[in-house]
Design a protein around this motif. Structure first.
Motif, PDB file in Angstrom:
ATOM      1  N   LEU A 253       0.820  -1.219   0.000  1.00 21.68           N
ATOM      2  CA  LEU A 253       0.000   0.000   0.000  1.00 21.68           C
ATOM      3  C   LEU A 253       0.851   1.266   0.000  1.00 21.68           C
ATOM      4  CD1 LEU A 253      -2.765  -1.065   2.572  1.00 21.68           C
ATOM      5  CD2 LEU A 253      -3.090  -0.682   0.110  1.00 21.68           C
ATOM      6  N   GLU A 254       1.910   1.285   0.838  1.00 22.86           N
ATOM      7  CA  GLU A 254       2.678   2.533   0.994  1.00 22.86           C
ATOM      8  C   GLU A 254       3.506   2.864  -0.241  1.00 22.86           C
ATOM      9  OE1 GLU A 254       2.943  -0.163   2.820  1.00 22.86           O
ATOM     10  OE2 GLU A 254       5.033  -0.818   2.968  1.00 22.86           O
ATOM     11  N   GLN A 255       3.680   1.915  -1.155  1.00 26.49           N
ATOM     12  CA  GLN A 255       4.437   2.221  -2.376  1.00 26.49           C
ATOM     13  C   GLN A 255       3.546   2.582  -3.562  1.00 26.49           C
ATOM     14  OE1 GLN A 255       7.404  -0.756  -3.427  1.00 26.49           O
ATOM     15  NE2 GLN A 255       8.108  -0.885  -1.320  1.00 26.49           N
TER      16      GLN A 255
ATOM     17  N   MET B 181      -2.944  -7.949  -5.096  1.00 24.85           N
ATOM     18  CA  MET B 181      -2.106  -9.092  -5.450  1.00 24.85           C
ATOM     19  C   MET B 181      -0.778  -9.139  -4.703  1.00 24.85           C
ATOM     20  SD  MET B 181      -3.700 -11.168  -7.302  1.00 24.85           S
ATOM     21  CE  MET B 181      -5.292 -10.791  -6.586  1.00 24.85           C
ATOM     22  N   TYR B 182      -0.383  -8.004  -4.152  1.00 23.97           N
ATOM     23  CA  TYR B 182       0.830  -8.027  -3.311  1.00 23.97           C
ATOM     24  C   TYR B 182       0.642  -9.009  -2.161  1.00 23.97           C
ATOM     25  CZ  TYR B 182       4.389  -6.422  -0.039  1.00 23.97           C
ATOM     26  OH  TYR B 182       5.429  -6.364   0.844  1.00 23.97           O
ATOM     27  N   LEU B 183      -0.605  -9.163  -1.714  1.00 22.86           N
ATOM     28  CA  LEU B 183      -0.900 -10.072  -0.601  1.00 22.86           C
ATOM     29  C   LEU B 183      -1.069 -11.513  -1.067  1.00 22.86           C
ATOM     30  CD1 LEU B 183      -3.596  -7.871   1.220  1.00 22.86           C
ATOM     31  CD2 LEU B 183      -1.132  -7.994   1.704  1.00 22.86           C
ATOM     32  N   HIS B 184      -1.058 -11.738  -2.389  1.00 27.24           N
ATOM     33  CA  HIS B 184      -1.324 -13.076  -2.929  1.00 27.24           C
ATOM     34  C   HIS B 184      -0.255 -13.475  -3.937  1.00 27.24           C
ATOM     35  CE1 HIS B 184      -5.309 -12.663  -1.090  1.00 27.24           C
ATOM     36  NE2 HIS B 184      -5.358 -11.470  -1.626  1.00 27.24           N
ATOM     37  N   PRO B 185       0.975 -13.668  -3.438  1.00 27.89           N
ATOM     38  CA  PRO B 185       2.069 -13.931  -4.384  1.00 27.89           C
ATOM     39  C   PRO B 185       1.919 -15.254  -5.148  1.00 27.89           C
ATOM     40  CG  PRO B 185       2.797 -14.143  -2.092  1.00 27.89           C
ATOM     41  CD  PRO B 185       1.421 -13.573  -2.050  1.00 27.89           C
TER      42      PRO B 185
END
Ligand SMILES: [Zn+2]
Length: 374
Positions: free
Chosen positions: A192-194, A212-216
């Motif tokens: 989120l912060e990026q 999708m960052y949370l679902h690699p």
């Protein structure tokens, strides 16, 4: 017919260049560029087309604001669990189109329910055919294809799945456009912060299932883009509209390369203006050149959504604010504050002829058959 009109455009451009040179003044006055752009005073009177909205209720606020601000609308039905059912979306579209057929256009969608069952593609094809007979000018395929829906073996159904090919062929044969929303903004694969814009940050905070960052373990951004490109290469006769800048919103150069590679594709700008602005505050000319170079391939769109919970008056105010802000950015040279990227953003001041295409003629050409968009 479309090819010949494209050729016409190319030919007239070539003739302009060829014939225009001897008579051209030695140096154009500095004011000429400004004179060629629209101002805020032109906003309401210039014909415009918002090619990506969702009018999900039988309520006239959307049409009334569109009339006041000089817009035609393409309302897109979507197989989206946060929206009313597809049947309700279609019923709303039919009623609004009947109320104002010259202003209100609509796109049908396909349900992924029963995918893989015998006769699925035939049933979906028949439903699309019926919608087109009722006036639908396009078909939307949503990101649940590629991100959510699974086949009988538990594998994600990607856009290039063989069982989707007959549906694509049916859409091509009906000569309507396929609007594809595959993948997500590039930000979706970042923490989120990026993320570069606060609207993406808010959306993915509220929809972690799509972040999708949370679902690699899910397909990567590049996987999604590659699948979509394979699908387009396999269906060269299909008119394809990449919704949300074809999920290539983070880099106008890369989006330009996509448009060069797939001449039968166009893209809409829906819900990605802040991504464009993020790039133009860093390099205005690069973004301005992108719009000018690809002026025949870009459709103005917002993603404005009037749902069952929307207050009609508030919705009208929001629509007007979004539409005037975007006009200020694309059509004029005025600077405005954009909170989503926490920046003062100077307008692109695009030439009037380019604005006329992005805001109207391209959408008429792609969506309204027999329209006057060339
Ligand atoms: Zn949308």
């Amino acid at each position: 017919m479309r090819l010949s009109s494209l050729l016409c455009v190319a030919l007239s451009l070539a003739m302009l260049v060829a014939c225009g040179e001897p008579a051209a003044p030695a140096a154009a006055p500095a004011a000429a560029a400004d004179e060629a752009a629209y101002s805020m005073a032109d906003f309401a009177r210039v014909p415009k087309f918002d090619a990506h909205v969702h009018a999900n209720v039988v309520e006239r606020a959307f049409l009334e604001q569109a009339r006041a601000d000089g817009f035609e609308l393409l309302s897109i039905n979507v197989d989206y669990p946060d929206f009313p059912t597809i049947a309700r979306q279609r019923a709303a579209a039919l009623e609004l189109a009947q109320a104002e057929p010259l202003r209100f256009h609509w796109a049908t969608t396909l349900s992924m329910q029963d995918f893989g069952a015998p006769g699925w593609a035939a049933a979906v094809g028949a439903d699309i055919g019926e919608a087109v007979e009722q006036g639908a000018v396009a078909v939307k395929i949503w990101k649940n294809v590629g991100m959510i829906e699974k086949d009988a073996d538990g594998a994600l159904i990607m856009l290039d799945h063989p069982a989707l090919a007959p549906v694509a062929e049916r859409i091509r044969a009906l000569d309507v456009a396929l609007i594809g929303h595959q993948g997500e903004p590039h930000n979706c694969w970042l923490p989120l912060e990026q993320m570069t814009t606060s609207n993406d940050r808010e959306y993915f905070r509220n929809h972690p299932q799509y972040h999708m960052y949370l679902h690699p373990e899910q397909p990567s951004y590049e996987d999604q883009m590659a699948v979509r490109d394979r699908f387009l290469a396999a269906h060269p006769g299909l008119r394809f509209v990449g919704a949300h800048m074809a999920s290539l919103e983070y880099d106008v150069d890369r989006l330009g390369a996509f448009l060069d590679r797939f001449p039968h594709a166009t893209v809409d700008l829906a819900a990605r203006m802040s991504q464009v602005q993020y790039q133009s505050v860093r390099d205005r000319e690069r973004v301005r050149d992108f719009f000018i170079r690809h002026q025949d391939r870009i459709l103005y769109g917002t993603d404005l959504t009037q749902g069952p919970d929307s207050d009609p008056d508030e919705f009208r105010r929001t629509a007007h604010a979004v539409w005037t802000s975007d006009w200020r950015y694309l059509a004029t040279g005025e600077t405005q504050r954009v909170d989503m990227i926490d920046a003062d953003v100077p307008g692109l001041s695009l030439p009037r002829a380019v604005i006329d295409k992005i805001y109207y003629r391209n959408a008429r050409r792609v969506y309204v058959r027999g329209g006057n968009g060339d």
